[in-house]
Enzyme design. Structure first.
Site, PDB file in Angstrom:
ATOM      1  N   ASP A 153       0.796 -12.269   8.176  1.00  0.00           N
ATOM      2  CA  ASP A 153      -0.501 -11.121   7.759  1.00  0.00           C
ATOM      3  C   ASP A 153      -2.195 -11.436   7.229  1.00  0.00           C
ATOM      4  O   ASP A 153      -2.488 -10.562   7.355  1.00  0.00           O
ATOM      5  CB  ASP A 153       0.756 -10.701   7.036  1.00  0.00           C
ATOM      6  CG  ASP A 153       0.122  -8.890   6.200  1.00  0.00           C
ATOM      7  OD1 ASP A 153      -0.468  -8.404   7.390  1.00  0.00           O
ATOM      8  OD2 ASP A 153      -0.462  -8.809   5.335  1.00  0.00           O
ATOM      9  N   ALA A 183      -0.150 -15.273   2.218  1.00  0.00           N
ATOM     10  CA  ALA A 183      -1.232 -15.664   1.894  1.00  0.00           C
ATOM     11  C   ALA A 183      -2.794 -15.256   2.406  1.00  0.00           C
ATOM     12  O   ALA A 183      -3.162 -14.944   1.759  1.00  0.00           O
ATOM     13  CB  ALA A 183      -1.377 -17.044   1.560  1.00  0.00           C
ATOM     14  N   ARG A 184      -3.211 -16.627   3.317  1.00  0.00           N
ATOM     15  CA  ARG A 184      -4.142 -16.516   3.352  1.00  0.00           C
ATOM     16  C   ARG A 184      -4.703 -17.661   5.080  1.00  0.00           C
ATOM     17  O   ARG A 184      -3.808 -18.434   4.507  1.00  0.00           O
ATOM     18  CB  ARG A 184      -5.553 -17.057   3.111  1.00  0.00           C
ATOM     19  CG  ARG A 184      -6.257 -15.944   1.696  1.00  0.00           C
ATOM     20  CD  ARG A 184      -6.840 -15.153   2.508  1.00  0.00           C
ATOM     21  NE  ARG A 184      -7.387 -14.230   1.028  1.00  0.00           N
ATOM     22  CZ  ARG A 184      -6.872 -13.702   0.576  1.00  0.00           C
ATOM     23  NH1 ARG A 184      -5.620 -13.148   1.165  1.00  0.00           N
ATOM     24  NH2 ARG A 184      -7.723 -12.415   0.203  1.00  0.00           N
ATOM     25  N   HIS A 233      -2.898  -7.396   8.763  1.00  0.00           N
ATOM     26  CA  HIS A 233      -3.724  -8.357   6.501  1.00  0.00           C
ATOM     27  C   HIS A 233      -2.979  -6.563   6.010  1.00  0.00           C
ATOM     28  O   HIS A 233      -3.916  -5.494   5.522  1.00  0.00           O
ATOM     29  CB  HIS A 233      -4.967  -8.131   6.656  1.00  0.00           C
ATOM     30  CG  HIS A 233      -5.381  -8.864   5.372  1.00  0.00           C
ATOM     31  ND1 HIS A 233      -6.017 -10.099   5.144  1.00  0.00           N
ATOM     32  CD2 HIS A 233      -4.782  -8.602   4.710  1.00  0.00           C
ATOM     33  CE1 HIS A 233      -6.433 -10.316   3.668  1.00  0.00           C
ATOM     34  NE2 HIS A 233      -5.301  -9.295   3.031  1.00  0.00           N
ATOM     35  N   PRO A 288      -3.188 -19.411  -3.102  1.00  0.00           N
ATOM     36  CA  PRO A 288      -4.240 -18.285  -3.003  1.00  0.00           C
ATOM     37  C   PRO A 288      -5.671 -19.652  -1.848  1.00  0.00           C
ATOM     38  O   PRO A 288      -4.674 -20.793  -1.985  1.00  0.00           O
ATOM     39  CB  PRO A 288      -4.998 -18.754  -3.950  1.00  0.00           C
ATOM     40  CG  PRO A 288      -4.658 -19.370  -5.108  1.00  0.00           C
ATOM     41  CD  PRO A 288      -2.939 -19.475  -4.586  1.00  0.00           C
ATOM     42  N   GLU A 338     -11.099 -13.419  10.056  1.00  0.00           N
ATOM     43  CA  GLU A 338     -11.033 -12.254   9.543  1.00  0.00           C
ATOM     44  C   GLU A 338     -12.357 -10.764   9.709  1.00  0.00           C
ATOM     45  O   GLU A 338     -11.173  -9.688  10.291  1.00  0.00           O
ATOM     46  CB  GLU A 338      -9.632 -11.603   8.293  1.00  0.00           C
ATOM     47  CG  GLU A 338      -8.120 -12.264   8.534  1.00  0.00           C
ATOM     48  CD  GLU A 338      -7.472 -11.926   7.639  1.00  0.00           C
ATOM     49  OE1 GLU A 338      -5.915 -12.209   8.182  1.00  0.00           O
ATOM     50  OE2 GLU A 338      -8.269 -10.978   6.026  1.00  0.00           O
ATOM     51  N   ILE A 346       3.781 -12.881  -6.539  1.00  0.00           N
ATOM     52  CA  ILE A 346       4.251 -11.910  -5.696  1.00  0.00           C
ATOM     53  C   ILE A 346       5.674 -12.742  -4.942  1.00  0.00           C
ATOM     54  O   ILE A 346       6.486 -12.591  -4.649  1.00  0.00           O
ATOM     55  CB  ILE A 346       3.307 -11.890  -4.277  1.00  0.00           C
ATOM     56  CG1 ILE A 346       2.107 -10.368  -4.899  1.00  0.00           C
ATOM     57  CG2 ILE A 346       3.902 -11.327  -3.174  1.00  0.00           C
ATOM     58  CD1 ILE A 346       0.632 -10.677  -4.209  1.00  0.00           C
TER      59      ILE A 346
END
Length: 332
Positions: A258, A233-234, A297, A205, A263, A156
């Site tokens: 995002d 990513a996170r 997301h 990650p 979440e 990505i």
């Protein structure tokens, strides 16, 4: 016939499941996320097919095993929502989708970065309020004169790098194990990337104890004044308080993300007010709009990417039936 209960099926995905199900598996499509309350929908199924937002903790896994489920196929990369150890102990095999269209997330990252870089969000908020003045805060550089830093140069990240290169930007990247032989990015150390980049985009990650809050106060302090930070990513890989502070004091020019914290308690839900968000850090970030842009997301939510996740999930099933194990099994 192999029976699969598929959870968290969005309306636009239903025809894709029907189109891609070439082997005519017996599918039960459930719109709701998998929870303890609806785990009984999997009664009699050989497998369940889930997403990152489905609950597969130890109790749910135990209930799935009692229902006869032998396989958990997640339609995403991450398996942090699945108690893989509990599944293994109960004889349930877990499989994932290790990759899908990298352009989906890369294009969203690019969009967030350019929107903030060119002050589009600031200006459109004002024009929608009837203010059409050309304000000094809209003054911007051009992307071909900028440096973009990619942290995490996997599929990505490298796809986003190619998109920026196509626009004429200089692209640098940081990766723990770089592959310097390429014509897209120049690999540099993290400090150099932070000091020289006008846009910093994260594609790493979340690994507890390793990448949590990788970008915090010390890292943000090294970044250029008015630099843009993008995170697809996170939520945990940045220090959200540090980002909120840096945007508020105008050191960062903007933050596009995002992914947010907690979440599971937010994505897919509609709140009466932003003030009802369960995590105060998310609220503090979003109060900085339009300098902070948050999307729900949706990076993966393109037709090619969703098709990939469903197709590869079915490939996991086919490999299970022909060779006794999924194509992409997951161990602890």
């Amino acid at each position: 016939m192999f029976k699969i209960t598929v959870y968290n099926v969005r309306e636009v995905e239903t025809p894709l499941f029907e189109k891609i199900n070439k082997d005519n598996y017996d599918l039960t499509l459930v719109a709701e996320r998998l929870t303890l309350d609806n785990v009984d929908r999997a009664e009699g199924a050989n497998a369940v097919m889930i997403t990152a937002f489905d609950d597969c903790d130890a109790e749910v896994v135990e209930r799935l095993a009692s229902a006869g489920v032998k396989y958990i196929y997640t339609r995403v990369v991450g398996v942090n929502n699945i108690n893989v150890k509990a599944a293994r102990n109960l004889g349930i095999q877990v499989a994932n989708v290790p990759n899908y269209s990298p352009r989906a997330v890369a294009e969203l990252s690019l969009t967030l970065g350019l929107t903030l870089f060119r002050n589009v969000s600031k200006s459109t908020v004002n024009t929608h309020d009837g203010d059409f003045r050309l304000l000094p805060t809209y003054y911007a550089n051009e992307i071909h004169s900028a440096t973009v830093g990619i942290i995490g140069a996997g599929k990505i990240g490298m796809t986003e790098a190619k998109l920026y290169r196509g626009l004429g930007a200089k692209v640098v990247a940081y990766k723990r194990n770089p592959t310097p032989d390429n014509d897209v990015v120049s690999f540099v150390d993290l400090d150099t990337l932070l000091r020289t980049s006008d846009i910093v985009s994260l594609h790493i990650p979340y690994i507890p104890g390793q990448t949590g809050k990788l970008i915090g106060d010390p890292e943000i302090a090294k970044m250029k004044d008015q630099a843009i930070l993008v995170n697809t990513a996170r939520g945990q890989v940045v220090d959200n308080q540090a980002v909120a502070d840096a945007v508020r004091n105008s050191h960062l020019g903007g933050y596009g993300t995002d992914v947010i914290l907690d979440e599971d308690a937010i994505i897919g839900k509609q709140f009466d007010s932003l003030d009802d968000l369960p995590n105060p850090l998310n609220l503090e970030l979003m109060k900085n709009y339009p300098n902070v842009l948050v999307t729900p997301h949706m990076g993966f939510f393109t037709e090619p990417a969703v098709e990939d996740t469903i197709r590869i999930s079915f490939e996991n099933v086919a490999n299970t039936l022909t060779k006794g194990a999924p194509l992409y099994p997951v161990s602890e």
